[in-house]
Each structure stands twice: as structure tokens, then as C-alpha cells.
Scaffold this active site. Structure first.
Site, PDB file in Angstrom:
ATOM      1  N   CYS A  28      22.319  13.721   1.966  1.00 20.35           N
ATOM      2  CA  CYS A  28      21.455  12.636   2.378  1.00 20.35           C
ATOM      3  C   CYS A  28      20.334  12.358   1.408  1.00 20.35           C
ATOM      4  CB  CYS A  28      20.692  13.083   3.603  1.00 20.35           C
ATOM      5  SG  CYS A  28      19.778  14.509   3.567  1.00 20.35           S
ATOM      6  N   ASN A  31      17.754  15.723   0.883  1.00 19.91           N
ATOM      7  CA  ASN A  31      18.291  17.041   1.060  1.00 19.91           C
ATOM      8  C   ASN A  31      17.106  17.844   1.777  1.00 19.91           C
ATOM      9  OD1 ASN A  31      19.724  19.806  -0.826  1.00 19.91           O
ATOM     10  ND2 ASN A  31      20.256  19.171   1.256  1.00 19.91           N
ATOM     11  N   CYS A  33      15.995  16.811   5.425  1.00 17.98           N
ATOM     12  CA  CYS A  33      15.902  16.603   6.774  1.00 17.98           C
ATOM     13  C   CYS A  33      17.418  16.756   7.329  1.00 17.98           C
ATOM     14  CB  CYS A  33      15.693  14.975   6.972  1.00 17.98           C
ATOM     15  SG  CYS A  33      13.736  14.664   6.517  1.00 17.98           S
ATOM     16  N   ARG A  34      18.203  15.610   7.125  1.00 17.08           N
ATOM     17  CA  ARG A  34      19.550  15.734   7.746  1.00 17.08           C
ATOM     18  C   ARG A  34      20.674  16.705   7.030  1.00 17.08           C
ATOM     19  NH1 ARG A  34      20.297   9.241   6.999  1.00 17.08           N
ATOM     20  NH2 ARG A  34      19.017   9.977   5.120  1.00 17.08           N
ATOM     21  N   SER A  35      20.588  16.657   5.953  1.00 20.09           N
ATOM     22  CA  SER A  35      21.828  17.462   5.220  1.00 20.09           C
ATOM     23  C   SER A  35      21.700  18.936   5.278  1.00 20.09           C
ATOM     24  CB  SER A  35      22.188  16.916   3.992  1.00 20.09           C
ATOM     25  OG  SER A  35      21.132  16.823   3.084  1.00 20.09           O
ATOM     26  N   ASP A 145      18.045   8.379   9.185  1.00 18.87           N
ATOM     27  CA  ASP A 145      16.874   9.205   8.596  1.00 18.87           C
ATOM     28  C   ASP A 145      15.780   9.483   9.480  1.00 18.87           C
ATOM     29  OD1 ASP A 145      14.950  10.293   6.879  1.00 18.87           O
ATOM     30  OD2 ASP A 145      15.065   8.780   5.396  1.00 18.87           O
TER      31      ASP A 145
HETATM   32  C1  WE7 Z   1      12.021  10.090   2.045  1.00 17.54           C
HETATM   33  C2  WE7 Z   1      12.874  10.350   3.041  1.00 17.54           C
HETATM   34  C3  WE7 Z   1      13.680  11.311   3.447  1.00 17.54           C
HETATM   35  C4  WE7 Z   1      12.270   8.323   3.004  1.00 17.54           C
HETATM   36  N1  WE7 Z   1      13.337  12.533   2.876  1.00 17.54           N
HETATM   37  N2  WE7 Z   1      11.767  11.380   1.390  1.00 17.54           N
HETATM   38 CL1  WE7 Z   1       9.020   9.385  -0.541  1.00 17.54          CL
HETATM   39  C5  WE7 Z   1      10.534   9.530  -1.158  1.00 17.54           C
HETATM   40  C6  WE7 Z   1      10.862   8.401  -2.317  1.00 17.54           C
HETATM   41  C7  WE7 Z   1      12.441   8.604  -2.747  1.00 17.54           C
HETATM   42  C8  WE7 Z   1      13.235   9.424  -2.323  1.00 17.54           C
HETATM   43  C9  WE7 Z   1      12.655  10.325  -1.370  1.00 17.54           C
HETATM   44 CL2  WE7 Z   1      13.943  11.644  -0.856  1.00 17.54          CL
HETATM   45  C10 WE7 Z   1      11.472  10.478  -1.018  1.00 17.54           C
HETATM   46  C11 WE7 Z   1      10.924  11.250   0.220  1.00 17.54           C
HETATM   47  C12 WE7 Z   1      12.523  12.612   1.932  1.00 17.54           C
HETATM   48  N3  WE7 Z   1      14.585  11.770   4.344  1.00 17.54           N
HETATM   49  N4  WE7 Z   1      13.222   9.139   3.586  1.00 17.54           N
HETATM   50  N5  WE7 Z   1      11.660   9.000   1.969  1.00 17.54           N
HETATM   51  C13 WE7 Z   1      12.182   6.814   3.107  1.00 17.54           C
HETATM   52  C14 WE7 Z   1      12.472   6.228   4.443  1.00 17.54           C
HETATM   53  C15 WE7 Z   1      12.580   4.937   4.849  1.00 17.54           C
HETATM   54  C16 WE7 Z   1      12.022   4.072   3.767  1.00 17.54           C
HETATM   55  C17 WE7 Z   1      11.531   4.600   2.425  1.00 17.54           C
HETATM   56  C18 WE7 Z   1      11.626   6.037   2.395  1.00 17.54           C
HETATM   57  C19 WE7 Z   1      11.168   6.399   0.858  1.00 17.54           C
END
Ligand code: WE7
Length: 173
Positions: A28, A31, A33-35, A145
Site C-alpha cells: 500500500c 506500509n 495501515c492496509r498492507s 486508505d
Molecule cells: C498517508 C497515508 C497512509 C495518506 N499512510 N501516510 Cl503524509 C504522507 C505523504 C506521503 C506518503 C505517505 Cl505514506 C504519507 C503518510 C501514511 N495510509 N495516506 N498519507 C494520504 C491519504 C490521502 C490523501 C493524502 C495523503 C498523504
């Protein structure tokens, strides 16, 4: 003369199965939440089915944002409520993953797009890149997500992962 086998070769190292012939990487965005939920659910099912030694099971992220982090506390709580624990730490998908895994199963269209782009940089990549939701008997293709969602959204992710992992395991048994 044969090469003596090192003692280490006899033991399971990390997440690698002792004699893995099948492999799946759940992916995902981060890595966390979902995966990790999908990975933990699939490992429990494979263990209960007595086939966990046949599988290399792992999870990873398309982004490098959360590398080294534990899964989201809401996801851990959701798993714990079902008697499942995980010590997974987030990691990003590598080029090697596209060669060493038979299946890379992801959650939404953005994951699919990001993975296909990464796979393009790996010559002769082996992995079949699919949506985990493609295995859902209830046909819910996208596992959304839950990052900005509620505990119920995590429960829904868990239920989807369970249905899909069961069907995926059956299809590959
Ligand atoms: C998430 C995420 C998720 C969103 N897990 N993050 Cl702050 C951010 C920025 C770039 C990559 C990641 Cl992984 C993250 C933190 C971690 N499941 N979902 N961000 C998400 C969802 C909808 C709209 C915008 C974001 C950044």
C-alpha cells in the site's frame, strides 16, 4: 565432494519460509495501515492451513515516508481484537521485490499505477502485480486508505483482507 551446509541454512531467517516455493508481497502507500493487516491476516491463514512454510510473505510501501515505523495503532488494535500480532516495520518496495516475489498484491488504483511504473524500471520483472480486491468474492475491488478514517474503516479493511486472502490462498493451494 559436497559443500557442508551451514547451520544457519536449516533455520527460518526473518520472514523467509524454510522452503518457500510461493511468495506474496502485500503493498500500500505507506506500509503502516492496509498492507501490514493483509500480511498478518494471510500469515495467520497460511499457518492455520499448515502451509506457512511454503510461503514467503511480506509487505511493503510504494512511498518511503514511513520506513522503519510500526503499523498504525488502529490497525494493531484491529488485529489484536482477532488474536493476531505483528512486529512488522514499514519498508519500501525494492527493485529486487519485482524479481523475487511471484505475486505483488496492492490495495488501490494509485498503488497499482505506482507499482507498474516501478516495475518498468526492472528488466524482465517476474511479479504478477494485481489488486488484492480482485480476489474478493463480494467484488469490492478497492481496499480504501483508512489513514484519515475511523476505527470502522480499519475494521472494513480487515474484513476485505480476510475475504481476499482466503480466496487468494485457495486459488494458490
Ligand atoms: C498517508 C497515508 C497512509 C495518506 N499512510 N501516510 Cl503524509 C504522507 C505523504 C506521503 C506518503 C505517505 Cl505514506 C504519507 C503518510 C501514511 N495510509 N495516506 N498519507 C494520504 C491519504 C490521502 C490523501 C493524502 C495523503 C498523504
Amino acid at each position: 565432494m559436497s559443500t557442508p551446509m551451514a547451520t544457519e541454512d536449516l533455520y527460518v531467517i526473518g520472514k523467509m519460509a524454510a522452503s518457500s516455493s510461493k511468495s506474496v508481497l502485500f503493498v500500500c502507500l505507506g506500509n503502516i495501515c492496509r498492507s501490514p493487516i493483509a500480511e498478518a491476516v494471510f500469515r495467520k491463514m497460511a499457518t492455520e492451513a499448515g502451509v506457512v512454510d511454503k510461503w514467503l510473505i511480506d509487505s511493503g510501501a510504494t512511498s518511503d515516508w514511513n520506513v522503519g515505523c510500526l503499523p498504525d495503532a488502529r490497525g494493531l488494535a484491529c488485529l489484536k481484537g482477532r488474536g493476531i500480532e505483528t512486529a512488522h516495520r514499514a519498508r519500501q518496495v525494492t527493485k529486487d521485490d519485482f524479481m523475487s516475489f511471484e505475486f505483488i498484491l496492492c490495495m488501490d488504483e494509485r498503488n497499482l499505477r505506482d507499482l507498474k511504473k516501478k516495475a518498468n524500471d526492472v528488466e524482465n520483472h517476474q511479479a504478477k502485480i494485481e489488486l488484492l480486491g480482485a480476489y474478493d468474492p463480494q467484488k469490492q475491488l478497492i481496499i480504501k486508505d483508512p489513514y484519515y478514517g475511523s476505527d470502522e474503516d480499519f475494521e472494513k479493511v480487515y474484513e476485505q483482507c480476510q475475504r481476499c486472502c482466503r480466496a487468494f490462498l485457495e486459488a494458490n493451494s
